[in-house]
Design an enzyme around this catalytic site. Structure first.
Site, PDB file in Angstrom:
ATOM      1  CB  ALA A 273     -10.380  16.468  43.323  1.00  0.00           C
ATOM      2  CB  ILE A 275      -7.898  17.390  35.941  1.00  0.00           C
ATOM      3  CG1 ILE A 275      -7.376  18.665  36.317  1.00  0.00           C
ATOM      4  CG2 ILE A 275      -7.502  16.778  34.811  1.00  0.00           C
ATOM      5  CD1 ILE A 275      -6.020  18.832  35.881  1.00  0.00           C
ATOM      6  CD  GLU A 277      -7.640  11.601  35.860  1.00  0.00           C
ATOM      7  OE1 GLU A 277      -8.280  12.521  36.150  1.00  0.00           O
ATOM      8  OE2 GLU A 277      -7.693  10.492  36.258  1.00  0.00           O
ATOM      9  CG  ASP A 319     -27.163  -3.820  -2.038  1.00  0.00           C
ATOM     10  OD1 ASP A 319     -27.879  -3.003  -2.996  1.00  0.00           O
ATOM     11  OD2 ASP A 319     -25.867  -3.966  -1.793  1.00  0.00           O
ATOM     12  CG  ASP A 575     -22.732  -6.155  -4.007  1.00  0.00           C
ATOM     13  OD1 ASP A 575     -22.889  -5.117  -4.701  1.00  0.00           O
ATOM     14  OD2 ASP A 575     -23.461  -7.076  -3.815  1.00  0.00           O
ATOM     15  CG  ASP A 579     -22.472  -0.621  -4.937  1.00  0.00           C
ATOM     16  OD1 ASP A 579     -23.132   0.082  -5.728  1.00  0.00           O
ATOM     17  OD2 ASP A 579     -22.825  -1.889  -4.826  1.00  0.00           O
ATOM     18  CG  ASP A 676      -8.386   5.313  35.778  1.00  0.00           C
ATOM     19  OD1 ASP A 676      -9.080   6.396  35.490  1.00  0.00           O
ATOM     20  OD2 ASP A 676      -7.237   5.002  35.371  1.00  0.00           O
TER      21      ASP A 676
END
Ligand code: ADP
Ligand code: MG
Length: 840
Positions: A273, A275, A277, A319, A575, A579, A676
């Protein structure tokens, strides 16, 4: 393979396919794929599963094979969910990699095509141009001004000029002049190259460079949660011992082996209960799904950690041309200094590339046509030489022989062109006045000038050596994109500074900045001023400057650094080839997918497929949403684990018999099956909160789990625990025979509270009904919620309940459970209400 006669049509698709079967992909190291079995093994080695399996084995030893079997079924269930999830993320990440993988133009089936560089085969004809990183070794068949930077192979910094020889005679040089090498960079010119060697067979591959590509490092968040998981695991270990010992003393009347096993089992339940995970899963799923969603909105994330960083961006350096403006230019104003407008326009045309692709030059040629000067008549003259445009000079020129007379047609930034012109003071003043006037309308001003050398010998070697006569100025309009004004307003509200970087004139940039609402639009730093500043001075200057004008790529790096030293998280667009360093250095380097060079794309964290400023702002917004959701999910995992862990912890201290516990390992696993998908599906899809762009950027140093979040989670968890455990304890009434019904009560409350919790926590200040309303249109949400209710119905009201040691609840009990579950979570709505009222 030796190269045969050049085949202009290139390979056919069928030949390419056949050659790929023989030679494989053009990759340095073939991608390793984890097999299904390895994947399962991987998951099985996680502490959570070791615990689960331990619990199952204990059941078997305990002589309860049925319980053991059910445990194993759950284990298989959870593994399946995990495997599916990993497979899905893998799939997503692969798809993303393919999308952002380097591409190359080849001629196949007689047509030009873009293909992934990995799909090149020997014999392919590839077309390379400035900015391309050459993906395979090959023979130069045709080329124009091809210059290649081969320093990555040879260490030689000087560019190498390539020429086709047309023969296959071996030369004495190891590094051939008629040959291009993989991993080198085209700095100038274009060429058609026939691929000779690919993958590991290239010179680059043979050296073994790049083979040991760094494995994907953990992201900062992954490191943070890794620590969190470890802390929890240690805590779980300690409590495991504590609970086991307590249980041992609780049941002195049981036989020894029973006592031992029961003790271990309660300890294992608690450890399971405790952990969290889910944390690592949350991160991979949220980040990769986030990247996937961004890809669908035209922004390709090349590095997963950037998804986290995005939400913290506080300075956006963009730019001007093409990102903020449409890059659709038109000549709007013409000012004649000397001679006639017709001569000025014609000279302007002669100063353009014959195959103009730059929108500005295209506009100039359109202007010529409007003046009755066609391209054909312009370019039918004899071309003598070129002064190429460079970012540093910001001007260029062409020399033509026109009607027997040489003419140097020059154009470029007025500041630079004017220094080359011999003018009276009065004329210079007039020109500067005009330049000022045109610029302040937001027009790009280009000066046009000419010279007439006597003969070819008198043509200067560099444009800077020319003595020019100023013909006049042209003003070009490049309107801002429609949505930009709104985007800037969003950024202003979101505490994100927008900084405009341009090679253009400061006054022009300032006028545009003003039009679109960039704050501090009159605070301009020019490239010259920047060069004169020390790093320290620049750091102070960037605090207020919003515009950098007449910038060359090398300046961008210093600008990024200065902002970062002030503690900002900087996103920077770029671009050009030059750069790349600034893009690498910025926290988020953004390359342009359309007009950007291949090199800038490889240096970037993010590729903008539509070159649009709006997409940048949308991406930052999504980055904030994803980070928000990760925090919500982490908070949720904490909250929901508290009632589970606390119940396992408290039971032995209250002297509850092991068989009558609220949660046996079975039930912990059952809840895991629920938690989950809640995380990885429900919380992952939470839409952005309404005020997400009304907050200031988050502090990049802030921990994922802040004190406030922890306090909230613990409190919420405690209330759910109180409701579930209280109801269970009351129903149990000290009699182990009541355990199944009492347990059903407690479990139902946790499961129902889980449903409410997600809605309540979807915002810190908006009420839950809003989130319900927003999500009610989402079929996936329906599926998950109905799934939970169905699961609850199945475990309570079918024979399954018997196997799970549960008993069906009566109608009244069920209502009580719903009421308690709601109350245990919905109290937080009052907190929101009170905060809201207090804020008023
Ligand atoms: P931006 O950052 O706005 O894209 P550029 O770096 O393309 O600006 O250009 C900077 C300046 O260089 C322009 O303002 C102009 O003065 C000059 N310039 C750009 N392209 C050309 C060209 N093709 N011919 C002459 N001058 C140019
Ligand atoms: Mg430009």
């Amino acid at each position: 393979m030796t190269v045969s006669q050049p085949n202009v049509a290139g390979l056919t698709s069928a030949e390419a396919k056949r050659l790929q079967d023989i030679y494989g992909k053009n990759e340095l190291s073939p991608q390793k794929k984890e097999t299904f079995f390895q994947k399962v093994l991987h998951i099985l080695c996680e502490p959570m599963f070791l615990l689960l399996i331990a619990a199952a084995i204990i059941y078997f030893i305990l002589g309860e094979p049925r319980d053991g079997a059910i445990m194993l079924i759950f284990v298989v269930g959870i593994i399946s969910i995990d495997v599916i999830q990993e497979w899905k993320t893998d799939q997503t990440l692969h798809a993303l990699k393919d999308l952002s993988a380097p591409q190359i133009t080849v001629i196949r089936d007689g047509n030009e095509q873009r293909i992934a560089s990995a799909d090149l085969v020997p014999g392919d004809l590839m077309m390379i141009c400035e900015g391309v990183k050459i993906p395979a070794d090959g023979v130069v068949l045709r080329c124009a001004d091809l210059c290649v930077d081969e320093s990555s192979l040879t260490g030689e910094a000087e560019g190498v000029w390539k020429t086709p020889t047309g023969s296959t005679e071996p030369t004495t040089d190891y590094w051939r002049k008629d040959y291009c090498y993989a991993g080198t960079l085209v700095t100038q010119g274009t060429a058609v190259v026939q691929v000779d060697q690919i993958g590991a067979q290239t010179e680059y591959g043979k050296i073994g460079l790049g083979v040991a590509a760094a494995p994907q490092a953990d992201t900062p968040l992954q490191k943070q949660t890794g620590k969190l998981v470890k802390t929890c695991a240690i805590l779980a270990g300690v409590l495991f011992a504590l609970v086991a010992v307590f249980t041992w003393f609780n049941i002195p009347d049981h036989p020894f082996s029973d006592r031992l096993i029961e003790s271990i089992l309660s300890g294992v339940t608690l450890a399971m209960a405790m952990i969290p995970e889910e944390f690592p899963v949350i991160l991979t799923v949220f980040l990769s799904m986030g990247a996937w969603r961004l890809a669908k909105k035209n922004s390709l994330v090349r590095m997963l950690p950037s998804v986290e960083t995005l939400g913290a961006v506080s300075v956006l350096c963009v730019d001007k041309t093409g990102t903020i403006t449409k890059n659709q230019m038109t000549v709007q104003e013409i000012w004649v200094a000397d001679g006639t407008e017709q001569v000025l326009v014609e000279t302007m045309g002669l100063g353009c590339e014959t195959d103009a692709y730059d929108p500005m030059e295209k506009a100039m040629l359109r202007c010529c046509e409007a003046h009755g000067i066609s391209r054909e008549s312009l370019f039918s003259n004899e071309f003598v030489r070129e002064y190429a445009f460079t970012n540093e000079r910001k001007m260029m020129g062409h020399v033509w022989r026109k009607g027997g007379r040489l003419v140097v047609a020059a154009k470029g930034s007025p500041e630079r062109i004017l220094t080359l012109c011999s003018l009276t003071d009065k004329a210079r003043c007039a020109a500067e006045e005009q330049m000022q006037a045109l610029s302040s309308q937001g027009l790009r001003v280009i000066a046009i000038a000419a010279a007439h050398p006597e003969n070819e010998a008198a043509i200067p070697a560099a444009i800077t050596d020319c003595r020019l006569a100023l013909l006049g100025l042209v003003g070009l309009a490049d309107p801002p994109r429609e949505s930009v004004k709104n985007d800037i307003a969003v950024c202003n509200r979101a505490g994100i500074r927008v900084v405009m970087i341009t090679g253009d004139n400061g006054i022009t940039a300032s006028a545009i900045a003003q039009k679109i609402g960039v704050p501090g639009s009159d605070n301009i730093i020019t490239g010259e001023a920047l060069e004169a500043m020390s790093d320290e001075e620049l750091r102070v200057a960037v605090k207020t400057a919003s515009i950098f004008s007449r910038v060359i790529p090398a300046h961008k790096m210093r600008i990024v650094k200065a902002f970062q030293e002030n503690g900002a998280i900087v996103a920077m667009t770029g671009d050009g080839v030059n750069d790349a360093p600034a893009l690498k250095y910025a926290d988020i380097g953004i390359a342009m997918g359309k007009r950007g060079s291949e090199v800038s794309r490889e240096a970037a964290d993010l590729i903008l497929l539509d070159d649009n400023f709006t997409t940048i702002v949308e991406t930052v917004r999504d980055g904030r949403r994803i980070y928000d959701n990760i925090r919500k999910a982490v908070g949720y995992v904490f909250t929901i684990h508290i009632p589970i862990a606390a119940a396992s912890l408290l039971a032995p201290f209250l002297g509850i018999a092991p068989a009558a516990l609220l949660l046996l390992p079975l039930h912990v696993v059952l809840l895991e099956v629920l938690i989950d998908p809640t995380c990885s599906i429900v919380l992952e899809r939470q839409p952005a909160e309404e005020d997400i762009m009304a907050r200031t950027p988050r502090d990049p140093k802030e921990k994922l789990l802040t004190g406030k979040l922890l306090a909230k989670s613990v409190l919420q968890g405690f209330f759910i625990f109180a409701a579930s455990f209280g109801a269970y304890f009351a129903s149990l009434a000290g009699n182990p025979d009541n355990a199944p019904a009492a347990r059903a009560m407690g479990l139902a409350i946790i499961m129902l509270a889980n449903l409410f919790l997600v809605q309540v926590n979807s915002s810190d200040h908006d009420f839950a009904y809003r989130s319900v309303r927003r999500l009610s249109k989402d079929p996936v949400m329906w599926a998950v919620n109905l799934g939970t209710l169905t699961l609850l119905a199945v475990i309570l009201y079918t024979p399954v309940s018997l196997y799970l040691k549960l008993a069906p609840l009566t109608g009244a009990q069920l209502f009580t459970a719903i009421g308690l579950a709601a109350a245990s979570v919905l109290w937080y709505e009052f907190v929101k209400l009170v905060t809201k009222l207090r804020k008023r």
